[in-house]
Write a protein that holds these residues in place. Structure first.
Motif, short mmCIF file in Angstrom:
data_model
loop_
_atom_site.label_atom_id
_atom_site.label_comp_id
_atom_site.label_asym_id
_atom_site.label_seq_id
_atom_site.Cartn_x
_atom_site.Cartn_y
_atom_site.Cartn_z
N SER A 19 1.06 -0.89 0.07
CA SER A 19 0.40 -0.04 0.29
C SER A 19 0.87 1.39 0.04
O SER A 19 0.04 2.07 -0.63
CB SER A 19 -0.82 0.23 0.90
OG SER A 19 -0.35 -0.49 2.68
N HIS A 20 2.14 1.17 0.54
CA HIS A 20 3.76 2.49 0.79
C HIS A 20 4.51 2.26 0.79
O HIS A 20 4.86 1.58 1.66
CB HIS A 20 2.62 3.36 1.52
CG HIS A 20 3.71 4.82 1.35
ND1 HIS A 20 4.22 5.06 2.31
CD2 HIS A 20 3.34 5.31 0.95
CE1 HIS A 20 4.16 6.44 2.47
NE2 HIS A 20 3.90 6.84 1.39
N ALA A 22 7.73 4.11 1.71
CA ALA A 22 8.82 5.34 2.30
C ALA A 22 10.35 5.13 1.82
O ALA A 22 10.87 3.59 2.76
CB ALA A 22 8.45 5.36 4.09
N SER A 31 7.98 -1.30 3.34
CA SER A 31 6.70 -1.50 2.63
C SER A 31 5.99 -1.36 3.77
O SER A 31 5.42 -1.84 4.84
CB SER A 31 7.41 -2.38 2.08
OG SER A 31 7.77 -3.14 1.85
N SER A 59 -1.96 0.24 6.20
CA SER A 59 -2.15 1.10 5.27
C SER A 59 -1.12 2.45 4.54
O SER A 59 -0.44 2.73 3.02
CB SER A 59 -3.27 2.17 5.47
OG SER A 59 -2.89 3.01 6.30
N TYR A 60 -0.23 2.61 5.87
CA TYR A 60 0.74 3.45 5.45
C TYR A 60 2.06 3.44 6.08
O TYR A 60 1.86 3.29 7.51
CB TYR A 60 -0.27 5.18 5.31
CG TYR A 60 0.60 6.30 4.39
CD1 TYR A 60 0.01 6.63 3.76
CD2 TYR A 60 1.30 7.10 4.89
CE1 TYR A 60 0.50 7.56 2.45
CE2 TYR A 60 2.36 8.00 3.57
CZ TYR A 60 1.27 8.72 3.01
OH TYR A 60 1.25 8.85 1.69
N GLN A 62 6.22 5.72 7.61
CA GLN A 62 6.85 7.14 7.50
C GLN A 62 7.55 7.22 8.54
O GLN A 62 7.49 6.07 9.76
CB GLN A 62 5.86 8.63 7.87
CG GLN A 62 5.80 9.26 6.68
CD GLN A 62 5.77 9.16 5.19
OE1 GLN A 62 6.92 8.99 4.62
NE2 GLN A 62 5.36 10.42 4.71
N THR A 101 -6.24 5.65 5.88
CA THR A 101 -5.66 5.52 3.97
C THR A 101 -4.34 6.62 4.60
O THR A 101 -3.29 5.66 3.48
CB THR A 101 -6.26 5.70 3.17
OG1 THR A 101 -6.91 7.05 2.97
CG2 THR A 101 -7.41 4.53 3.64
N THR A 102 -4.13 7.35 4.51
CA THR A 102 -3.08 8.58 4.53
C THR A 102 -2.18 9.54 6.09
O THR A 102 -3.65 9.45 6.51
CB THR A 102 -3.75 9.69 3.20
OG1 THR A 102 -4.01 9.15 2.37
CG2 THR A 102 -3.10 10.96 2.73
N ASP A 141 -4.90 12.80 0.04
CA ASP A 141 -3.12 12.78 -0.37
C ASP A 141 -3.35 14.63 0.47
O ASP A 141 -4.16 15.02 0.78
CB ASP A 141 -2.89 13.11 -1.15
CG ASP A 141 -1.75 12.78 -2.02
OD1 ASP A 141 -0.62 12.69 -0.73
OD2 ASP A 141 -1.13 12.90 -2.89
N CYS A 181 -4.41 12.29 -6.19
CA CYS A 181 -2.66 12.28 -5.19
C CYS A 181 -2.62 14.21 -5.91
O CYS A 181 -2.56 15.07 -6.31
CB CYS A 181 -1.68 11.89 -5.85
SG CYS A 181 -1.62 11.30 -8.60
#
Length: 249
Positions: A19-20, A22, A31, A59-60, A62, A101-102, A141, A181
């Protein structure tokens, strides 16, 4: 390789969609996957360095600037802070009312949103929470530029928020479908949409509109205050006039 176009590494290990991703300044990337895990990969050598398992699809992800902590959001509405060195969860909180999700990390703050139209900002040092309300659907986003938060989503609108007050300072329209996005580069803001188009916006022109709107709001506030002042003064004069009159016998 950028020179030859050949594949350098194929990093496999996840068992569901990713899904994401970094990136970091070193050799590691992280990931997030629907298989309820985050993996760190050594992209130079091409192997998985560490696997972090969670209870819900992730989902995310960082990573903090100092590579000390990893911030992870998932469909269970949780925001988790993971100590990268020990692989232990340092902090966990229910960060939103709906699935996240973000996410956006900025200084000591983490912004989360997604299925909930509200953007929530968490100060990770103080625990304080600020809510940015205005979207009318999923938010896809987030970006921060010059002390403004830019957000896009289902409602086809680019919303610009003041980081200081949490209020909307301007809205920009142009897309015919949801905006999926957003990116900022070289003085331009770019938005991609379900309407199959990418649109570009000049940041300086956007700032001009924002300043113009703020001046209009300030003038309108002053006008309203002046109207209230005149109304109060008129009311006081009227009361004094009534007290000054003597009744006829």
């Amino acid at each position: 390789s950028a020179q030859t176009g050949q594949l350098i590494h194929s990093l496999t290990g996840h068992t569901d969609r990713i899904s994401h991703i970094a990136a970091t300044e070193g050799d590691l990337i992280f990931s997030a996957s629907q298989d309820c895990s985050v993996r760190s990969w050594n992209v130079k050598e091409g192997f998985c360095d560490t696997v972090y398992n969670f209870a819900s699809p992730v989902s995310y992800v960082q990573v903090s600037l100092g590579m000390d902590y990893m911030y992870v959001t998932s469909w269970d509405r949780m925001l988790r802070t993971v100590d990268i060195k020990t692989s232990k969860i340092d902090n966990a909180l229910v960060a939103a009312e709906e699935s996240i999700t973000t996410m956006l990390v900025y200084d000591n703050c983490v912004f989360v949103t997604g299925c909930d139209p509200v953007i929530t900002c968490w100060n990770m040092e103080t625990g304080e929470c600020t809510k940015f309300k205005g979207h009318k659907g999923w938010v896809y986003d987030l970006k921060i530029h010059d002390n403004y938060l830019y957000s896009v989503g289902d409602d086809k609108v680019i919303r610009v928020w003041s980081l200081d007050s949490g209020n909307i300072v301007e809205e920009f329209y142009g897309h015919e479908e949801a905006i999926s996005c957003i990116e900022i580069a070289d003085g331009m803001l770019y938005t991609g949409s379900y309407d199959c188009s990418i649109r570009s916006w000049n940041i300086e022109e956007m700032k001009y509109r924002i300043n113009e709107r703020q001046m209009m709001v300030a003038d309108d506030t002053y006008s309203r205050k002046y109207e209230v002042f005149l109304s109060v003064m008129e009311s006081r004069k009227s009361k004094k006039g009534k007290k000054g009159k003597k009744k006829k016998k």
